[in-house]
Design a protein around this motif. Structure first.
Motif, short mmCIF file in Angstrom:
data_model
loop_
_atom_site.label_atom_id
_atom_site.label_comp_id
_atom_site.label_asym_id
_atom_site.label_seq_id
_atom_site.Cartn_x
_atom_site.Cartn_y
_atom_site.Cartn_z
N TRP A 169 -0.51 9.96 -4.60
CA TRP A 169 -1.61 9.70 -5.55
C TRP A 169 -2.34 10.91 -6.27
CZ3 TRP A 169 -4.47 4.44 -5.45
CH2 TRP A 169 -3.43 3.30 -5.14
N ARG A 181 5.91 8.70 -5.74
CA ARG A 181 5.19 7.55 -4.75
C ARG A 181 6.06 6.27 -4.50
NH1 ARG A 181 1.38 7.50 -9.98
NH2 ARG A 181 0.39 9.48 -9.79
N ALA A 182 7.00 5.99 -5.15
CA ALA A 182 7.92 4.75 -4.92
C ALA A 182 8.85 4.94 -3.99
CB ALA A 182 8.55 4.21 -6.23
N VAL A 219 5.04 4.44 2.11
CA VAL A 219 3.77 4.20 2.57
C VAL A 219 3.32 2.83 2.26
CG1 VAL A 219 3.11 6.76 2.45
CG2 VAL A 219 2.52 5.20 0.67
N LEU A 274 -7.41 -3.22 -3.83
CA LEU A 274 -6.50 -3.30 -5.06
C LEU A 274 -5.49 -4.05 -5.18
CD1 LEU A 274 -7.25 -0.90 -7.26
CD2 LEU A 274 -5.30 0.49 -6.31
N PHE A 293 -3.40 -6.98 -7.42
CA PHE A 293 -2.97 -7.42 -8.60
C PHE A 293 -3.61 -8.62 -8.98
CE2 PHE A 293 0.78 -4.98 -7.02
CZ PHE A 293 0.46 -3.91 -7.29
N ALA A 330 6.27 -5.93 -3.04
CA ALA A 330 7.20 -4.72 -2.33
C ALA A 330 8.61 -5.26 -2.60
CB ALA A 330 6.71 -4.35 -1.13
N GLY A 379 9.93 -4.27 -5.56
CA GLY A 379 10.22 -3.04 -5.79
C GLY A 379 11.30 -2.58 -4.68
N ARG A 380 10.90 -2.68 -3.13
CA ARG A 380 12.04 -2.08 -2.37
C ARG A 380 12.98 -3.15 -1.73
NH1 ARG A 380 7.16 0.02 0.89
NH2 ARG A 380 6.64 1.94 -0.16
N LEU A 433 -4.15 0.50 -10.31
CA LEU A 433 -3.18 -0.75 -9.79
C LEU A 433 -1.68 -0.34 -10.27
CD1 LEU A 433 -5.20 -3.59 -11.53
CD2 LEU A 433 -4.62 -3.24 -9.27
N ARG A 458 -0.39 2.71 -9.69
CA ARG A 458 0.09 3.68 -8.62
C ARG A 458 0.15 2.75 -7.43
NH1 ARG A 458 -5.28 7.39 -9.11
NH2 ARG A 458 -5.05 7.98 -11.33
N MET A 459 -0.54 1.59 -7.15
CA MET A 459 -0.20 0.82 -6.06
C MET A 459 1.11 0.24 -6.19
SD MET A 459 -1.14 -0.53 -3.25
CE MET A 459 -2.68 -0.04 -2.95
N GLY A 460 1.49 -0.15 -7.38
CA GLY A 460 2.81 -0.78 -7.82
C GLY A 460 3.78 0.07 -7.30
N GLU A 461 3.66 1.52 -7.70
CA GLU A 461 4.77 2.49 -7.36
C GLU A 461 4.76 2.79 -5.89
OE1 GLU A 461 4.60 6.07 -9.76
OE2 GLU A 461 3.72 5.07 -11.27
N SER A 462 3.42 2.75 -5.28
CA SER A 462 3.55 2.94 -3.78
C SER A 462 4.34 1.75 -3.08
CB SER A 462 2.13 3.09 -3.47
OG SER A 462 1.44 4.27 -3.62
N LEU A 463 4.41 0.57 -3.71
CA LEU A 463 4.95 -0.58 -3.20
C LEU A 463 6.56 -0.44 -3.53
CD1 LEU A 463 2.23 -3.07 -3.78
CD2 LEU A 463 3.15 -2.59 -1.36
N GLY A 464 6.96 0.51 -4.17
CA GLY A 464 8.39 0.77 -4.41
C GLY A 464 8.95 0.49 -5.73
N MET A 465 7.57 0.06 -6.70
CA MET A 465 8.27 -0.40 -8.08
C MET A 465 8.64 0.86 -8.72
SD MET A 465 5.65 -3.36 -9.03
CE MET A 465 5.24 -4.61 -7.88
N LEU A 469 9.22 -1.28 -14.26
CA LEU A 469 8.87 -2.30 -13.38
C LEU A 469 7.30 -2.57 -13.60
CD1 LEU A 469 9.93 -5.21 -12.17
CD2 LEU A 469 9.87 -3.94 -9.97
#
Lengths: 367, 220
Positions: free
Chosen positions: A45, A71-72, A76, A84, A86, A98, A101-102, B115, B117-124, B128
């Motif tokens: 971040w 980051r993606a 982590v 935080l 949504f 997730a 995303g993953r 929010l 950045r959190m989405g990206e950290s979750l792999g999005m 997306l």
């Protein structure tokens, strides 16, 4: 985990160089010490001015080698202080974030829901969740993403103390259930001791102490926290009550409520609740009378915090588990709060054999 | 109300809808960029986008004529919309663009960047994150921006007159018909048109204000 980071901030620079093989690393320090900035560097971040971040043998950032994993792709699971979540999604959709995303498997989600007891919340909008529920959901979302490393940034910091006490067991249980490498930021010594096996103390961005949480987090930091003593072991439930096996042959009787035989247990015990006697007391209602050897006496005005090494069944204290043997290093320790007058009148000094006395109900289950 | 009024009303509505749709995507993208970028060019781009708000509409119309005329770069490229309803759409879109950009920028600024950045950290992926987090959270503010842009396009006059002319049944919007009626002394019909446009303007502003308030409440 290897973390060498230099990050200039407005008032000072975070300048950290930590290398440890510990699975659960605590980052301890006052507000504004640079703890969150350090965590954000690991999460991607923030971009450090220079340094190298390696977690689980994988390099996430290295300015010399021009590595900066997006980051993606860092793998982590991040839980910030405010959760935080949504706000436009339900709890379940947050937990499944997730998966979008993953594409993580369902079993991680199912385990997170079970361990954190989130099933009753799934259909709710996050706006209707309480502070403690939100933090559980945020932790569940991070765990359900099946991360390679868990980053917890004061996950209980936004909660008041009674609520923190209720949520801490979930945190401890979850970190054990998933057995992930963990970076845990907190300014609460009790939380750090409950969760971590290595701690780094930050002050204005620099490491001022590092090592075992129990020894590093001194009396000053412990003051004002919930429990000076954390008892960790295996729960044994029998017909005549419930006990916690601490290792080294030491058993402590604990409340039987919600206890599961064979499960790991974590209990908090205040130093104020521990009595100290020079001879084995008799005819007491208190169920815990433990033989111990005083190791240290830390004076704070008229109060003294005594640290004593517990002696297991059949363990002749000084002879077998002397102060510098491996057995003594592993032996559990308890802290008792005394007045200076008591110490003087009882003639207590380092090396003295004593008996520690406390009630079963003084042990508070944390996880 | 006679046929000319209904015709002008229909053309105004068509032009305003077309102009809003035409500037929706580019204005949203520019608004997002302005809300998130740390580029040194941010101030320059922001100011350029706001220029149609402060320039006289006739000046904007003149610049559009220079671009779209037979000797202009777009005219030479075959983009022939002068004196057509398409020209009115282009002129109105350019005049509405700054308002939509401003509204979109405010809407995106109210979405907590952490929010995303959190989405990206979750792999999005970033796409997306934009689709599933940023846009839904900014939707009311974006809708309010588009409603304001629609209102601006509905009342557009100067640039439209220069680019699309005042052709009854083709490019004659309500604003142009009011102007013509005043020129020719048809004050009664001009008054009717003014009343109609006032009601429309009130409805648009009221709707946009409600959307903006709800967006602000959600962002809190």
């Amino acid at each position: 985990m290897k973390c060498r980071v230099r990050l200039p901030l407005a008032d000072f620079a975070v300048d950290v160089d930590v290398e440890t093989s510990a699975r659960a690393v605590g980052v301890f320090g006052a507000s504004g010490a640079g703890k969150t900035s350090l965590l954000e560097c690991v999460a991607g971040w923030r971009r450090p001015a220079s340094g190298r971040v390696e977690v689980n043998g994988r390099v996430l950032f290295d300015d010399a080698a021009r590595v900066d994993v997006p980051r993606a792709d860092r793998g982590v699971g991040y839980v910030p202080q405010d959760g935080l979540l949504f706000p436009h999604w339900t709890v379940e959709r947050n937990l499944r974030a997730a998966a979008r995303g993953r594409g993580v498997p369902e079993d991680a989600l199912a385990t997170a829901i079970e361990v954190l007891e989130l099933a009753p919340l799934l259909a709710r909008d996050v706006a209707t969740c309480s502070g403690g529920e939100r933090q559980r959901v945020a932790l569940g979302r991070a765990l359900a993403s099946k991360p390679d490393v868990l980053l917890l940034d004061e996950p209980l910091g936004a909660l008041d103390r009674p609520l923190r006490r209720r949520v801490l067991p979930y945190l401890v249980r979850a970190t054990r259930a998933f057995d992930l490498p963990l970076l845990f930021v907190s300014h609460d010594a009790t939380e750090v001791q409950a969760v971590c096996d290595h701690v780094v103390v930050l002050e204005r961005g620099r490491v001022v102490a590092e090592g075992d949480p129990a020894s590093v987090l001194g009396a000053a930091e412990r003051a004002g926290t919930d429990f000076e003593n954390l008892l960790s072991g295996t729960v044994r439930v029998g017909e005549d009550g419930c006990a916690l096996e601490l290792g080294g042959g030491v058993r402590v009787e604990v409340p039987a409520r919600d206890a599961i035989d064979g499960a790991p247990g974590l209990y908090g015990l205040r130093a104020d609740d521990v009595l100290l006697a020079r001879e084995a007391p008799r005819g007491l209602s208190a169920r815990n009378v433990l033989e111990a050897v005083v190791e240290a006496l830390d004076a704070d005005g008229q109060d003294v915090l005594a640290t004593a090494r517990l002696v297991g069944a059949g363990d002749p204290a000084e002879d077998v588990a002397g102060p510098n043997t491996d057995a003594s290093q592993r032996a559990p320790r308890l802290r008792a709060s005394l007045t200076a007058a008591s110490v003087r009148e009882l003639g207590i000094a380092a090396g003295a054999r004593v008996f520690l006395v406390f009630k079963t109900q003084s042990c508070h289950r944390l996880g | 109300m006679d046929a000319a009024v209904w015709s002008a009303f229909a053309i105004s509505a068509q032009v305003a809808v077309g102009a809003t749709l035409a500037c929706a995507v580019p204005a949203t993208l520019v608004g997002y960029w302005l809300a998130r970028t740390r580029s040194a060019w941010r101030g320059v781009v922001d100011t350029c986008c706001a220029l149609p708000l402060v320039l006289p509409p006739t000046a904007v119309g003149f610049l559009l004529l220079a671009l779209l005329g037979v000797d202009g770069p777009l005219g030479r490229a075959g983009f022939d919309v002068l004196l057509t309803r398409g020209g009115a759409v282009v002129a109105s879109a350019v005049m509405a663009f700054p308002l939509v950009v401003r509204g979109a920028k405010n809407a995106f600024e109210s979405v907590e960047p952490r929010l995303e950045r959190m989405g990206e950290s979750l792999g999005m992926s970033r796409a997306l994150v934009a689709r599933s987090i940023t846009l839904p959270l900014a939707r009311r503010g974006l809708l309010a921006a588009l409603v304001l842009g629609f209102g601006r396009a509905l009342g557009e006059f100067g640039a439209t007159l220069l680019v699309a002319g005042n052709l009854p049944g083709e490019t004659q919007t309500m604003a142009l018909l009011i102007w013509e009626d005043i020129q020719l002394g048809r004050d009664d019909r001009a008054l009717t048109l003014v009343g109609l446009t006032a009601v429309l303007a009130f409805a648009v502003l009221f709707f946009a204000d409600r959307l903006t308030r709800r967006h602000a409440e959600e962002a809190r």
